[in-house]
Scaffold this active site. Structure first.
Site, PDB file in Angstrom:
ATOM      1  N   ALA A  72      33.635  40.796  44.002  1.00 24.67           N
ATOM      2  CA  ALA A  72      32.345  40.684  44.683  1.00 24.67           C
ATOM      3  C   ALA A  72      31.904  39.229  44.625  1.00 24.67           C
ATOM      4  CB  ALA A  72      31.319  41.562  43.980  1.00 24.67           C
ATOM      5  N   GLY A 117      36.157  43.831  42.523  1.00 25.29           N
ATOM      6  CA  GLY A 117      36.117  44.608  43.765  1.00 25.29           C
ATOM      7  C   GLY A 117      37.404  44.493  44.580  1.00 25.29           C
ATOM      8  N   GLU A 120      39.716  46.904  43.125  1.00 25.35           N
ATOM      9  CA  GLU A 120      39.197  48.247  43.405  1.00 25.35           C
ATOM     10  C   GLU A 120      39.514  48.675  44.843  1.00 25.35           C
ATOM     11  OE1 GLU A 120      35.408  46.909  41.603  1.00 25.35           O
ATOM     12  OE2 GLU A 120      35.427  48.847  40.582  1.00 25.35           O
ATOM     13  N   GLU A 140      34.970  42.182  35.206  1.00 27.63           N
ATOM     14  CA  GLU A 140      33.503  42.335  35.216  1.00 27.63           C
ATOM     15  C   GLU A 140      32.876  42.209  33.834  1.00 27.63           C
ATOM     16  OE1 GLU A 140      35.628  44.182  36.926  1.00 27.63           O
ATOM     17  OE2 GLU A 140      34.841  44.593  38.938  1.00 27.63           O
TER      18      GLU A 140
HETATM   19  N1  CO8 Z   1      32.462  35.058  44.122  1.00 25.67           N
HETATM   20  C1  CO8 Z   1      32.066  33.900  44.684  1.00 25.67           C
HETATM   21  N2  CO8 Z   1      32.816  32.798  44.766  1.00 25.67           N
HETATM   22  C2  CO8 Z   1      34.057  32.855  44.242  1.00 25.67           C
HETATM   23  C3  CO8 Z   1      34.534  34.027  43.611  1.00 25.67           C
HETATM   24  C4  CO8 Z   1      33.703  35.175  43.571  1.00 25.67           C
HETATM   25  N3  CO8 Z   1      34.091  36.333  43.045  1.00 25.67           N
HETATM   26  N4  CO8 Z   1      35.783  33.774  43.164  1.00 25.67           N
HETATM   27  C5  CO8 Z   1      36.069  32.506  43.500  1.00 25.67           C
HETATM   28  N5  CO8 Z   1      35.036  31.944  44.136  1.00 25.67           N
HETATM   29  C6  CO8 Z   1      34.931  30.577  44.663  1.00 25.67           C
HETATM   30  C7  CO8 Z   1      34.732  29.562  43.550  1.00 25.67           C
HETATM   31  O1  CO8 Z   1      33.384  29.502  43.158  1.00 25.67           O
HETATM   32  C8  CO8 Z   1      35.215  28.297  44.214  1.00 25.67           C
HETATM   33  O2  CO8 Z   1      34.209  27.815  45.073  1.00 25.67           O
HETATM   34  P1  CO8 Z   1      33.880  26.217  45.148  1.00 25.67           P
HETATM   35  O3  CO8 Z   1      35.162  25.617  45.665  1.00 25.67           O
HETATM   36  O4  CO8 Z   1      32.760  26.148  46.101  1.00 25.67           O
HETATM   37  O5  CO8 Z   1      33.572  25.786  43.737  1.00 25.67           O
HETATM   38  C9  CO8 Z   1      36.367  28.786  45.098  1.00 25.67           C
HETATM   39  O6  CO8 Z   1      36.160  30.195  45.267  1.00 25.67           O
HETATM   40  C10 CO8 Z   1      37.736  28.584  44.486  1.00 25.67           C
HETATM   41  O7  CO8 Z   1      37.722  29.173  43.195  1.00 25.67           O
HETATM   42  P2  CO8 Z   1      38.095  28.368  41.851  1.00 25.67           P
HETATM   43  O8  CO8 Z   1      37.853  26.914  42.030  1.00 25.67           O
HETATM   44  O9  CO8 Z   1      37.404  29.068  40.708  1.00 25.67           O
HETATM   45  O10 CO8 Z   1      39.663  28.625  41.808  1.00 25.67           O
HETATM   46  P3  CO8 Z   1      40.596  28.701  40.515  1.00 25.67           P
HETATM   47  O11 CO8 Z   1      41.982  28.738  41.035  1.00 25.67           O
HETATM   48  O12 CO8 Z   1      40.224  27.630  39.539  1.00 25.67           O
HETATM   49  O13 CO8 Z   1      40.221  30.109  39.824  1.00 25.67           O
HETATM   50  C11 CO8 Z   1      39.792  32.498  39.804  1.00 25.67           C
HETATM   51  C12 CO8 Z   1      40.494  31.303  40.512  1.00 25.67           C
HETATM   52  C13 CO8 Z   1      40.443  32.713  38.442  1.00 25.67           C
HETATM   53  C14 CO8 Z   1      40.023  33.709  40.682  1.00 25.67           C
HETATM   54  C15 CO8 Z   1      38.296  32.193  39.637  1.00 25.67           C
HETATM   55  O14 CO8 Z   1      37.783  31.767  40.898  1.00 25.67           O
HETATM   56  C16 CO8 Z   1      37.474  33.374  39.200  1.00 25.67           C
HETATM   57  O15 CO8 Z   1      37.510  33.725  38.020  1.00 25.67           O
HETATM   58  N6  CO8 Z   1      36.717  34.021  40.122  1.00 25.67           N
HETATM   59  C17 CO8 Z   1      35.821  35.105  39.801  1.00 25.67           C
HETATM   60  C18 CO8 Z   1      36.590  36.384  39.607  1.00 25.67           C
HETATM   61  C19 CO8 Z   1      35.665  37.508  39.181  1.00 25.67           C
HETATM   62  O16 CO8 Z   1      35.027  37.481  38.137  1.00 25.67           O
HETATM   63  N7  CO8 Z   1      35.604  38.563  40.024  1.00 25.67           N
HETATM   64  C20 CO8 Z   1      34.831  39.743  39.717  1.00 25.67           C
HETATM   65  C21 CO8 Z   1      33.514  39.700  40.409  1.00 25.67           C
HETATM   66  S1  CO8 Z   1      32.483  41.051  39.966  1.00 25.67           S
HETATM   67  C22 CO8 Z   1      33.003  42.351  40.903  1.00 25.67           C
HETATM   68  O17 CO8 Z   1      33.939  42.228  41.644  1.00 25.67           O
HETATM   69  C23 CO8 Z   1      32.255  43.621  40.722  1.00 25.67           C
HETATM   70  C24 CO8 Z   1      32.511  44.580  41.904  1.00 25.67           C
HETATM   71  C25 CO8 Z   1      31.510  45.674  41.938  1.00 25.67           C
HETATM   72  C26 CO8 Z   1      30.133  45.159  42.152  1.00 25.67           C
HETATM   73  C27 CO8 Z   1      29.111  46.197  42.266  1.00 25.67           C
HETATM   74  C28 CO8 Z   1      27.871  45.802  41.468  1.00 25.67           C
HETATM   75  C29 CO8 Z   1      26.576  45.884  42.106  1.00 25.67           C
END
Ligand code: CO8
Length: 269
Positions: A72, A117, A120, A140
Site C-alpha cells: 500500500a 498489499g 496479498e 506491515e
Molecule cells: N509506498 C509509497 N512509496 C513507496 C513504497 C510504498 N509502499 N515503496 C517504495 N516506495 C517509494 C520510495 O519511497 C521511493 O520513492 P522516492 O524515490 O520518491 O524516495 C521509491 O519508491 C523507490 O523506493 P526505495 O528508494 O525505497 O527503493 P529501495 O530499492 O531502496 O527499497 C523497498 C525497496 C525495500 C521495497 C523499500 O522501498 C520499502 O521497504 N518499501 C516499503 C515496503 C512496505 O513496507 N510495504 C508494505 C506497505 S503496508 C501494506 O501494504 C498494507 C496493506 C494493507 C493496508 C490496509 C490498511 C488500511
C-alpha cells in the site's frame, strides 16, 4: 488488442491480446505502490474482465524491473484515521475478493518486490510465477500495523499457520526460491524469460474449456474452505453440471474422433 481498454487508466496498463488479458500495475517511481486511485482502476478493470466472454486468462504484473507491487502507498496510509483505514482496507478486500472470484484463471507474474498489499494480491491469484530476483514479504509489522488485504488469512491457508506467523511476526523478506520452497510460488524464472513462461502456461490454459476451468477453480477454492466430505459433494455437483456444457461434448467427442478439441470459450450452451 481490443479497442478502448487503456483509455480510462492512469495507474495501471490494461491490455487484451487474443484471449489473454494483462493488468500491469504502473507507478514504477513508487515501486507500483497501491494508492486509492490505483485500487479503483484495478477494480474497474476486473469488472470489465468479468463481463468479457472472450478473455480466458488474466495475468498480473508490475511496470519496470524492480517491483510487482511494494505494498500500500505509505504516503496515503500514514495519514489515515481509523475510519479511513477501515474504508481503505474494506475497498482493498472487496477488490481482492473480486480478483479471487473471477471465473477465469489468474496468474501473477511477480517481477520484483511483492510486499504487503502486493503479496496479498499475488496470494489471491490462482498461482504465482516469479523472477529470480523477486522478493516476497508482509512487512506491515515493521510499520506498526498488520496485513490489511487478506494476508493474515490467505497466507496461513496456503503455507500453514506457523510459517505464516513467522513471516508476519518478523516482517522479513524472502527470496523467490524460498517462496517456491514454501509453496507460495510455483515456478521461478530468469527475469527476461518470466513473461514468456507465464504466457506459455496461460496459452495452454486458454485452449481449455471455459466452463470446466470455471468449475475446477470454484471447486478448489470453495472446497478449501469446507470439510473434505462437503468439498467432495461440491465436486460431484460441479462435475455433473460440466456434463451439460458444450465443452464436455466437444472434449469427449474430439477424443473419440481422434482430433484436437476446439473449445468455444462460452460459458453458455
Ligand atoms: N509506498 C509509497 N512509496 C513507496 C513504497 C510504498 N509502499 N515503496 C517504495 N516506495 C517509494 C520510495 O519511497 C521511493 O520513492 P522516492 O524515490 O520518491 O524516495 C521509491 O519508491 C523507490 O523506493 P526505495 O528508494 O525505497 O527503493 P529501495 O530499492 O531502496 O527499497 C523497498 C525497496 C525495500 C521495497 C523499500 O522501498 C520499502 O521497504 N518499501 C516499503 C515496503 C512496505 O513496507 N510495504 C508494505 C506497505 S503496508 C501494506 O501494504 C498494507 C496493506 C494493507 C493496508 C490496509 C490498511 C488500511
Amino acid at each position: 488488442m481490443h479497442g478502448g481498454t487503456n483509455m480510462a487508466y492512469e495507474h495501471i496498463i490494461f491490455e487484451i491480446k487474443s484471449s489473454l488479458a494483462t493488468i500491469t500495475f504502473n507507478r514504477p517511481k513508487a515501486l507500483n505502490a497501491l494508492n486509492n486511485a490505483l485500487i479503483e482502476e484495478f477494480s474497474m478493470a476486473l469488472d470489465t474482465i468479468a463481463s468479457n466472454q472472450d478473455i480466458r486468462v488474466l495475468i498480473l504484473t508490475g511496470a519496470g524491473d524492480k517491483a510487482f507491487v511494494a505494498g500500500a502507498d505509505i504516503n496515503e496510509l500514514a495519514a489515515f484515521n481509523p475510519l479511513e483505514a477501515k474504508l481503505f482496507s474494506r475497498r482493498g478486500h472487496r477488490t481482492i475478493d473480486k480478483l479471487q472470484t473471477l471465473s477465469i484463471p489468474v496468474i501473477a507474474a511477480v517481477n520484483g518486490f511483492a510486499l504487503g498489499g502486493g503479496s496479498e494480491i499475488a496470494l489471491a491469484c490462482d498461482f504465482i510465477y516469479a523472477s529470480e530476483d523477486a522478493k516476497f514479504g508482509l512487512p506491515e509489522i515493521t510499520l506498526g500495523i498488520i496485513p490489511g488485504f487478506g494476508g493474515t488469512q490467505r497466507l496461513p491457508r496456503l503455507i500453514g499457520k506457523n510459517l505464516a506467523k513467522e513471516l508476519i511476526f518478523t516482517g522479513r523478506m524472502i527470496s523467490a526460491e524460498e517462496a517456491r520452497q514454501m509453496g507460495i510460488v510455483n515456478q521461478v524464472h530468469e527475469a527476461e524469460s518470466l513473461m514468456e513462461a507465464v504466457k506459455k502456461t496461460a496459452n495452454m490454459i486458454a485452449a481449455k474449456g471455459k466452463t470446466s476451468l470455471r468449475a475446477a477453480k470454484e471447486a478448489i477454492n470453495k472446497g478449501m474452505d469446507v470439510d473434505l466430505s462437503t468439498g467432495c459433494h461440491m465436486e460431484i455437483d460441479a462435475f455433473s453440471l460440466c456434463m451439460a456444457s458444450s465443452d464436455a461434448k466437444e472434449g469427449t467427442h474430439a477424443f473419440l474422433e481422434k482430433r484436437k478439441a476446439i473449445f468455444k470459450g462460452s460459458l453458455i450452451g
